[in-house]
Design an enzyme around this catalytic site. Structure first.
Site, PDB file in Angstrom:
ATOM      1  CB  SER A 140      55.365  51.138 -45.204  1.00 43.72           C
ATOM      2  OG  SER A 140      54.067  50.767 -45.662  1.00 43.72           O
ATOM      3  CE1 TYR A 153      57.268  52.064 -50.283  1.00 48.04           C
ATOM      4  CE2 TYR A 153      55.548  50.689 -49.327  1.00 48.04           C
ATOM      5  CZ  TYR A 153      56.240  51.888 -49.376  1.00 48.04           C
ATOM      6  OH  TYR A 153      55.905  52.895 -48.513  1.00 48.04           O
TER       7      TYR A 153
END
Length: 262
Positions: A140, A153
């Site tokens: 990501s 995350y």
């Protein structure tokens, strides 16, 4: 029977994983689909078999659970048909760091970090010996941007990028292609599961567009594919700056600014 390598896709019951399944089936690859929701997997498998005439195996597994993870590892070690691994399964962070508890952190790291690493490790020796194959890790852009606030995350996705870069250096010379795909916000169920209304986000890519772009990067054998990045030179500049930094830190003595005055 297809002469193309079979593709194992984690998190294949929806979103990015399901679209990867569709695209590889279109290309004529047999599939192994892994996810927790067997009902959804069975429905996707039936559609792909009917539409494209490929073989589709379904493996129900929760990759945060040791027995399930070990079962998929064994499959990757032993099934010589499987030549491509799509490490897609993952979860997002709900809330900021102060709202996390030990269980949430452990679950996120288990799925986003431990599972893709162990699955790649299970498959890599066989691919290296064969001199062919591919491992695709879904990261990501959050892994590049602590400013976005999703600390746990983002750290997990930074790990995925580093792992991919390291594996490429190790496995590339042995004929194994490794790709890191770094999406920005993409319209998948991960948002709903983390308590975020995706419609409140300013810029969201559709999942089909994301996967199609990632596969162009795959076909080009890119190491890092960032589908929303329009100015490719920005990544080149960042990587070049990192290389320059490495040459500067290979020193036997502390920098002048860290030395005590005489």
């Amino acid at each position: 029977m297809s002469h193309l390598p079979a593709v194992l896709i984690t998190g294949a019951s929806s979103g990015i994983g399901a679209v990867y399944a569709d695209r590889f089936a279109q290309r004529g690859h047999d599939l192994v689909l892994v996810a927790r929701d067997k009902t959804r997997l069975d429905a996707i498998a039936a559609r792909l078999r009917s539409s494209y005439g490929v073989a589709v195996d379904v493996r129900q597994a929760d990759l945060t659970l040791q027995p399930d993870l070990a079962s998929v590892e064994a499959l990757l070690r032993e099934d010589a048909r499987i030549g491509i691994l799509i490490n897609n399964a993952g979860i997002a962070q709900s809330g900021d760091f102060l709202q996390q508890n030990g269980q949430r952190i452990e679950q996120l790291i288990a799925l986003n970090v431990t599972a893709p690493t162990r699955l790649a490790a299970a498959m890599a020796p066989r691919l290296a010996q064969a001199g062919t194959g591919a491992i695709v890790n879904l990261g990501s852009v959050v892994g590049l941007a602590p400013e976005l606030g999703m600390s746990v995350y983002g750290a997990s996705k930074s790990f995925v990028l580093f792992l991919s870069q390291g594996l490429s250096l190790e496995l590339g010379p042995k004929g194994v292609y490794v790709q890191a795909v770094l999406p920005a916000a993409t319209r998948t169920e991960i948002w709903e599961r983390s308590g975020v209304d995706v419609n409140t986000l300013p810029e969201v890519m559709e999942v089909d567009e994301l996967v199609d772009a990632a596969l162009i990067g795959f076909d080009r054998r890119e190491l890092v594919t960032i589908p929303p990045l329009h100015v490719a030179e920005r990544w080149d500049a960042l990587n070049g700056a990192r290389q320059g930094l490495l040459s500067d830190v290979r020193q036997a003595h502390a920098a002048e600014r860290y030395r005590l005055p005489a």
